[in-house]
Design an enzyme around this catalytic site. Structure first.
Site, PDB file in Angstrom:
ATOM      1  N   ARG A 180     -10.770   9.900   1.581  1.00  0.00           N
ATOM      2  CA  ARG A 180     -10.662  10.615   2.857  1.00  0.00           C
ATOM      3  C   ARG A 180     -11.761  11.665   2.979  1.00  0.00           C
ATOM      4  O   ARG A 180     -12.208  11.970   4.086  1.00  0.00           O
ATOM      5  CB  ARG A 180      -9.253  11.210   3.000  1.00  0.00           C
ATOM      6  CG  ARG A 180      -8.184  10.120   3.098  1.00  0.00           C
ATOM      7  CD  ARG A 180      -6.775  10.677   3.133  1.00  0.00           C
ATOM      8  NE  ARG A 180      -5.770   9.620   3.067  1.00  0.00           N
ATOM      9  CZ  ARG A 180      -4.466   9.844   2.957  1.00  0.00           C
ATOM     10  NH1 ARG A 180      -3.998  11.081   2.909  1.00  0.00           N
ATOM     11  NH2 ARG A 180      -3.623   8.828   2.898  1.00  0.00           N
ATOM     12  N   LYS A 219      -2.115  -1.519  -3.828  1.00  0.00           N
ATOM     13  CA  LYS A 219      -2.980  -0.345  -3.788  1.00  0.00           C
ATOM     14  C   LYS A 219      -2.156   0.922  -3.890  1.00  0.00           C
ATOM     15  O   LYS A 219      -1.172   1.035  -3.153  1.00  0.00           O
ATOM     16  CB  LYS A 219      -3.749  -0.370  -2.464  1.00  0.00           C
ATOM     17  CG  LYS A 219      -4.614   0.812  -2.201  1.00  0.00           C
ATOM     18  CD  LYS A 219      -5.260   0.658  -0.855  1.00  0.00           C
ATOM     19  CE  LYS A 219      -6.072   1.900  -0.582  1.00  0.00           C
ATOM     20  NZ  LYS A 219      -6.629   1.912   0.736  1.00  0.00           N
ATOM     21  N   LYS A 236       0.864  -1.178   0.000  1.00  0.00           N
ATOM     22  CA  LYS A 236       0.000   0.000   0.000  1.00  0.00           C
ATOM     23  C   LYS A 236       0.902   1.231   0.000  1.00  0.00           C
ATOM     24  O   LYS A 236       1.709   1.422   0.914  1.00  0.00           O
ATOM     25  CB  LYS A 236      -0.894   0.005   1.234  1.00  0.00           C
ATOM     26  CG  LYS A 236      -1.774   1.243   1.303  1.00  0.00           C
ATOM     27  CD  LYS A 236      -2.780   1.154   2.440  1.00  0.00           C
ATOM     28  CE  LYS A 236      -3.628   2.409   2.507  1.00  0.00           C
ATOM     29  NZ  LYS A 236      -4.581   2.378   3.618  1.00  0.00           N
TER      30      LYS A 236
HETATM   31  C1  PBG Z   1      -7.292   3.748   5.412  1.00  0.00           C
HETATM   32  C2  PBG Z   1      -7.691   3.420   4.031  1.00  0.00           C
HETATM   33  C3  PBG Z   1      -7.516   4.278   2.940  1.00  0.00           C
HETATM   34  C4  PBG Z   1      -8.095   3.665   1.832  1.00  0.00           C
HETATM   35  C5  PBG Z   1      -8.582   2.434   2.265  1.00  0.00           C
HETATM   36  N1  PBG Z   1      -8.305   2.285   3.625  1.00  0.00           N
HETATM   37  C6  PBG Z   1      -6.953   5.648   2.869  1.00  0.00           C
HETATM   38  C7  PBG Z   1      -5.661   5.938   3.494  1.00  0.00           C
HETATM   39  O1  PBG Z   1      -4.805   5.065   3.699  1.00  0.00           O
HETATM   40  O2  PBG Z   1      -5.462   7.100   3.811  1.00  0.00           O
HETATM   41  C8  PBG Z   1      -8.164   4.289   0.478  1.00  0.00           C
HETATM   42  C9  PBG Z   1      -9.189   3.780  -0.463  1.00  0.00           C
HETATM   43  C10 PBG Z   1      -9.464   4.655  -1.625  1.00  0.00           C
HETATM   44  O3  PBG Z   1      -8.827   5.705  -1.853  1.00  0.00           O
HETATM   45  O4  PBG Z   1     -10.376   4.294  -2.388  1.00  0.00           O
HETATM   46  N2  PBG Z   1      -6.789   2.793   6.222  1.00  0.00           N
END
Ligand code: PBG
Length: 326
Positions: free
Chosen positions: A204, A247, A194
């Site tokens: 967010r 991701k 990630k």
């Molecule tokens: C947070 C989380 C995020 C996403 C999924 N889980 C955002 C982040 O890490 O700030 C992002 C998913 C998306 O942008 O569609 N744990």
């Protein structure tokens, strides 16, 4: 010329016969945003067509998706500011609306595959995925909170947990907590690679979960790094993950391909909120054809090696397939 590759492109039928990759509804997971209360649905302004739903509305949405062949859902809670604290304590209170709703969803649709999110950010006043102390994100202390959260989620009857926090050692820790409590059948889809990405912006907004200070670069990966993803992959493989996730998806197709070649586990890719928003925004302006761009994106993600695609396009794509009778 002995080789005329164009022969295999002559008609729609030969093109279909020779097509290497076809995304179907079976490949898709639909991420959903859950609100407290009932009778509520509100569109995410930076994600046209994507709504936050209260439980009753979400049940309707899930029912519609199931009948279209989309049967897996990754559910994220929208948590009011007043419920947030430094230790994300509401993430494991049994009567918290997220947990109660998960149980209700599984009860209504036992055959739906429900995935949860394990990370502190939606419940944290700091908006970080781990415990914040003196501006630092603590790793090992955070694992304890994640363990309580994962256990509380497993107790609702969900099928799979999705640790998205990027703390070191969390897959082994969570596997142990689940097993010790009898949840040996609950799977772990690990957010393996990630990246600290700008493409999470609209998500967010949807959750109002942006970090209150700094960024997530001390725990999420540097977008410039490819080989490092193999370290994360190896750890998650050894620690017992059932699925490895990359991701975001589109800017990281090389990472999807690397993990697919290296580890004999299913690979998931998260086609994130910013990737959705870009296509929708350009489509609204008439700058590109949003439906074709969606299909091309999903196809590319699968072609790169993703077995599972988490995407906000899931329902829309399923509707297209239905009309095309695939
Ligand atoms: C947070 C989380 C995020 C996403 C999924 N889980 C955002 C982040 O890490 O700030 C992002 C998913 C998306 O942008 O569609 N744990």
């Amino acid at each position: 010329m002995l080789r005329r590759p164009r022969r295999n492109r002559n008609s729609p039928t030969i093109r279909n016969l020779t097509q290497e990759t076809l995304v179907t509804t079976r490949d898709l997971v639909f991420p959903l945003f859950l609100l407290e209360g009932s009778g509520n649905r509100s569109e995410v302004s930076s994600m046209p067509g994507i709504f936050r739903f209260s439980l009753d509305q979400m049940l309707t949405e899930i029912e519609q998706c199931m009948s279209l062949g989309v049967k897996s859902f990754d559910i994220f809670p929208v948590v009011e500011e007043s419920y947030k604290d430094k230790m994300a304590t509401n993430s494991y209170q049994k009567d918290f609306f997220y947990l109660k709703s998960l149980a209700a969803i599984k009860k209504e649709f036992p055959e739906a595959h429900i995935i949860t999110d394990v990370a502190m950010d939606p419940y944290s006043v700091d908006g970080h995925d781990g415990i914040v102390q003196d501006g630092k994100i603590l790793n090992d202390e955070t694992l304890e909170v994640l363990g309580k959260m994962a256990l509380a989620q497993a107790e609702t009857g969900v099928d799979m947990i999705g640790p998205s926090d990027m703390m070191d050692g969390r897959v082994a820790y969570l596997r142990k907590v689940l097993d010790e409590n009898g949840f040996t059948e609950v799977g772990i889809m690990s957010y393996t690679a990630k990246y600290a990405s700008a493409f999470y912006g609209p998500f967010r907004d949807a959750l109002d979960s942006a970090p209150k200070f700094g960024d997530k670069k001390t725990y999420q990966m540097n977008p410039a790094n490819r080989r490092e993803a193999l370290i994360e992959g190896q750890l998650d493989f050894e620690e017992g993950a059932d699925v490895l996730m990359v991701k975001p998806a589109l800017a990281y197709l090389d990472i999807i391909s690397d993990l697919k070649e290296t580890y004999p586990l299913p690979i998931a890719a998260y086609n994130v909120s910013g990737e959705y928003a870009m296509i929708k925004a350009a489509g609204e302006r008439g700058w590109l054809d949003p439906k074709r761009s969606m299909e091309e994106s999903l196809t590319a993600i699968k072609r790169a090696g993703a077995d599972i695609i988490l995407t906000y396009f899931a329902k829309e794509y399923a509707l297209i397939l239905k009309n095309r009778q695939i």
